[in-house]
Design a protein around this motif. Sequence first.
Motif, PDB file in Angstrom:
ATOM      1  N   ASP A  98      -3.745   2.605   3.240  1.00 26.49           N
ATOM      2  CA  ASP A  98      -4.068   1.722   4.207  1.00 26.49           C
ATOM      3  C   ASP A  98      -4.770   2.440   5.351  1.00 26.49           C
TER       4      ASP A  98
ATOM      5  N   TYR B 276      -6.300  -0.224  -2.867  1.00 28.16           N
ATOM      6  CA  TYR B 276      -5.766  -1.192  -2.045  1.00 28.16           C
ATOM      7  C   TYR B 276      -4.793  -2.003  -2.961  1.00 28.16           C
ATOM      8  N   ASN B 277      -3.578  -2.247  -2.551  1.00 29.47           N
ATOM      9  CA  ASN B 277      -2.387  -3.161  -3.006  1.00 29.47           C
ATOM     10  C   ASN B 277      -2.427  -4.522  -2.068  1.00 29.47           C
ATOM     11  N   PRO B 278      -2.808  -5.709  -2.646  1.00 34.91           N
ATOM     12  CA  PRO B 278      -2.877  -7.122  -1.702  1.00 34.91           C
ATOM     13  C   PRO B 278      -1.322  -7.094  -1.260  1.00 34.91           C
ATOM     14  N   ARG B 279      -1.166  -7.425  -0.165  1.00 36.39           N
ATOM     15  CA  ARG B 279       0.373  -7.756   0.508  1.00 36.39           C
ATOM     16  C   ARG B 279       0.611  -9.127  -0.131  1.00 36.39           C
TER      17      ARG B 279
ATOM     18  N   ARG C 116       4.946  -7.715  -9.353  1.00 39.78           N
ATOM     19  CA  ARG C 116       3.451  -7.317  -8.292  1.00 39.78           C
ATOM     20  C   ARG C 116       2.473  -7.508  -9.440  1.00 39.78           C
TER      21      ARG C 116
ATOM     22  N   CYS D 138       0.925  -9.834  -3.288  1.00 36.80           N
ATOM     23  CA  CYS D 138       1.539  -9.385  -4.379  1.00 36.80           C
ATOM     24  C   CYS D 138       2.890  -8.880  -4.002  1.00 36.80           C
ATOM     25  N   HIS D 139       3.154  -8.360  -2.842  1.00 35.89           N
ATOM     26  CA  HIS D 139       4.511  -7.816  -2.484  1.00 35.89           C
ATOM     27  C   HIS D 139       5.187  -8.806  -2.081  1.00 35.89           C
ATOM     28  N   ALA D 140       4.720  -9.876  -1.378  1.00 35.64           N
ATOM     29  CA  ALA D 140       5.536 -10.882  -1.116  1.00 35.64           C
ATOM     30  C   ALA D 140       5.949 -11.869  -2.283  1.00 35.64           C
TER      31      ALA D 140
END
Length: 485
Positions: A66, A79-82, A333, A84-86
Amino acid sequence: MVIFAKSQHDRCNPAQMPDLAACATPTADAIPGHFLRHTPPLLPEVSELEAIRHYTRLSQRNYAIDTHFYPLGSCTMKYNPRGCHAVATLPGFQGLHPLAPAAHGQGTLATLYELQEMLTAITGMAGCSLAPMAGAQGEFAGVAMIRAYHEQRGDRERREILVPSAAHGTNPATAALCGFTVREIPVDADGDVDLAALRQAVGPHTAGLMLTNPSTLGVFERRVQEIAALVHEAGGLLYYDGANLNAIVGRVRPGDMGFDAVHINLHKTFATPHGGGGPGAGPILASERLLPFLPIPLLARGEDGFRLLDAAERPHTIGRLSAFTGNVGILLRAYAYIRLVGGGGVRRIADYATLNANYLQARLRQAGFSVAYPHRRATHEFLITLREEARTLGITALDVAKRLLDYGFYAPTIYFPLLVPECMLIEPTETETREELDRFVAALVAIRQEAEQSPEKVRGAPHTTPVKRLDDTAAARKPDLVWKP
């Protein structure tokens, strides 16, 4: 600084303290005396604001995807898209108890079943188990399945696993853990498996071959189908280490290459959190001949909905690898990520991962750095070697890696693979911009200029980090991890 250094006697945060007067007073014998504390716990005495500032500042000192470019070769720090966490933390997913009846968790089971089917299609395999909790466990499952296959056939003389010298270090460890003898197969000058050596090695004792394609040398194994034919003709099976799937996903399928078992590092290819020891997920996939041996539980779809298959329905399974259904939070995720990018997006992962790597390799080569395999295209990663810099300037790969921290970059993997001296294994991933890659090139060029003009500055790096260069041997053998008053 540790937080205890800020501690002041009797300083506290009363707003967060329990109201002892309002608590019910326990009877004298409610807690046995030997369980009672006779001295106060050793806790820092600080205000709430001091605690918040202390831990916030500590977090800001970390290198993370980040905040920084993180080109860690063979580890895919992207980068891990937010979003997917949501998705993975929706109440319907989080509120489901793992012991709840299948009828109460049809939404979760349906989602996991779809992921299972998508991964099967992406890899070209016949079936999938989501049970393994990490790549290493998925790798173990693959080799355990190969062992079970030979044992069921009564072919107990097959006690040897072939591992190319360019393999991940976990490959020989996994083979040994499963009770096999490991035999190393060399690679040739271009980074491909030496077919002549492989022909000499295979035989009635061969249980299988473990292969990463593309390999850790950053090149694609061009004769992989010939390799598969050699191993299969000898009666062995092929395991595919899916750690490097980013380079081929949507373009080439391990099943089409001839592999019998494939594990996928979801926490690399499909954008789930990675680093710091976890969390992870390593689904294992099988060809037709290994389907019966997949670890349980397996997800199935019937007339009454989705359910989990257990050992009673899968008598040849290698068994359970973990409790319940694997690391569901990470699986969700990955599911969200694949749905987010779609079929075309899955293909673009490989397109841009390889484009970025080849661009970066070309830029560094133009800048005068030595590419380990100059006659080969990069895959999602590539190797440069600082052997000449070490010989002429006395500057090692470790020195350059430490100096990169001062320039605001996390260093690539160094000294792996061991086949290339003074190497840096660089993986830019598909999520970085060209401008960021150019900044990274400029930093490496500047560091090499420093090595020529002020070598001590490079050898003494890092200079701007909270902790300067450590004695690596002492840090490993005598770690100081406990604060003492």
